[in-house]
Write a protein that holds these residues in place. Structure first.
Motif: not given
Ligand SMILES: NC(=O)c1ccc[n+]([C@@H]2O[C@H](COP(=O)([O-])OP(=O)(O)OC[C@H]3O[C@@H](n4cnc5c(N)ncnc54)[C@H](O)[C@@H]3O)[C@@H](O)[C@H]2O)c1
Length: 326
Positions: A234-246, A294-306
């Motif tokens: 849901g977070l990635v769907v809703s992100a307004a800015a272009p995503l930094r990674h594929r 390693d979930g660092t990328r989700m955390e760094e870009e979106f501040g997301w953690r489970p």
């Protein structure tokens, strides 16, 4: 925004649909089944289009009529070793059709539900005892047919991302557990028992039955609750800015042992009868699929953690099953 979810009636899809509705999106589901049992509570809020992602014309017509801003591609065939041709047709061919349909409809983004399977069997430091976390830029080493189709589907997405205006992204989930898993995958011969262990450990005690496993309690895996999976989507769907990674790992980043998981169940369901012996490889798999992402990328870009640790997840899952909703 308007979102089309392929496979939205399945285990993960049903929770993705709920998360998108909670975020205020309009949701349409493209599915080859009409079984609404996993989405009963929200069925009147979704538009269901019944069709097959292998039928490019049908899919393109449906997606063009729906005009979504985003397509979440969840539909997949799982029993890949038994039927590799269907696996390739649905998971690779179907993914190409989804991307083509999304591009033709003018969608902005395709979010694909990929898997730790792209990293292949666990060997060396990736496995016991180090469980060294695997990052998105580490080697993909697909080996089984499921791994191969998930990896090829990612590459198909990357091609559409490069050659069209679509923004294509793959979310690689670690081992998912949650309501719906046993119903959807518990019956898969040989494979099902392995992928539904954690759900069996909760669902059997919830209905007063014992769970017995004579070995495997020291095996560790990276577990993620299905509501966290849905939230990440849901977070990635809703992100307004272009995503930094594929590609993004969606994981806990922790190695939880089966024995620790059993302990968390006992704290939530005190009368649970769980008999889990020591050792590794609980399902005697020929190759290990236990690993940590390693979930660092989700955390760094979106501040997301489970947000669901095992105890919170087990409590939610248990209440769900007790309410007769799994
Ligand atoms: N369950 C896990 O642990 C896990 C882990 C990592 C990744 N994934 C990925 O998550 C996604 C969903 O998995 P799930 O566990 O929810 O599976 P699921 O089988 O419960 O859901 C898939 C849905 O897709 C639909 N579908 C299948 N083939 C179709 C077709 N040809 N046309 C239209 N619809 C079709 C099915 O009817 C089903 O409702 C898959 O892409 C899977 O690879 C799952």
């Amino acid at each position: 925004m308007r979102v089309v979810v392929t496979g939205g009636l399945g285990m993960n899809g049903s929770w993705v649909v709920r998360n998108l509705l909670d975020r205020g999106h309009e949701v349409a589901v493209f599915e080859n089944r009409e079984d609404l049992s996993l989405v009963e509570d929200v069925a009147d809020r979704i538009e269901l289009v019944v069709g097959d992602i292998c039928d490019a014309d049908q899919l393109t017509a449906a997606v063009s009529a729906l005009r979504p801003e985003c397509v979440v591609h969840v539909a997949a065939f799982v029993d890949c070793e038994r039927d590799p041709h269907t696996a390739i047709a649905v998971n690779v061919g179907g993914t190409a059709h989804v991307c083509a349909a999304a591009a033709a409809a003018g969608a902005r983004r395709v979010v694909y539900t990929s898997s730790k399977a792209v990293y292949g069997p666990t060997t060396g430091k990736r496995g016991f005892p180090a469980y060294e976390p695997i990052g998105e830029d580490d080697d993909r080493r697909p080996r089984g047919m499921y791994d191969i189709t998930k990896t090829a589907a990612e590459d198909v997405l990357n091609w559409y991302g490069r050659t069209t205006d679509l923004e294509c992204v793959s979310l690689r989930f670690s081992t998912i557990y949650g309501p719906g898993k046993l119903q959807r995958h518990g019956g898969l011969a040989g494979f099902g028992q392995q992928i539904s262990t954690y759900s069996s450990m909760i669902e059997l005690p919830a209905s007063g039955r014992p769970f017995v496993l004579d070995h495997g309690g020291e095996e560790r895996d990276d577990l993620i609750y299905v509501l966290d999976v849905a939230d990440a989507v849901g977070l990635v769907v809703s992100a307004a800015a272009p995503l930094r990674h594929r590609a993004y790992n969606v994981s806990s980043g922790r190695a939880t042992s089966l024995g620790e998981f059993a302990g968390a169940i006992r704290r939530v369901i005190p009368d649970a009868v769980l008999d889990v012996g020591p050792g590794l490889n609980p399902m005697d798999a020929k190759e290990s699929a236990y690993m940590v992402l390693d979930g660092t990328r989700m955390e760094e870009e979106f501040g997301w953690r489970p947000s669901y640790d095992p105890e919170r997840a087990i409590r939610h899952y248990h209440e769900h099953v007790k309410a007769g909703r799994s």
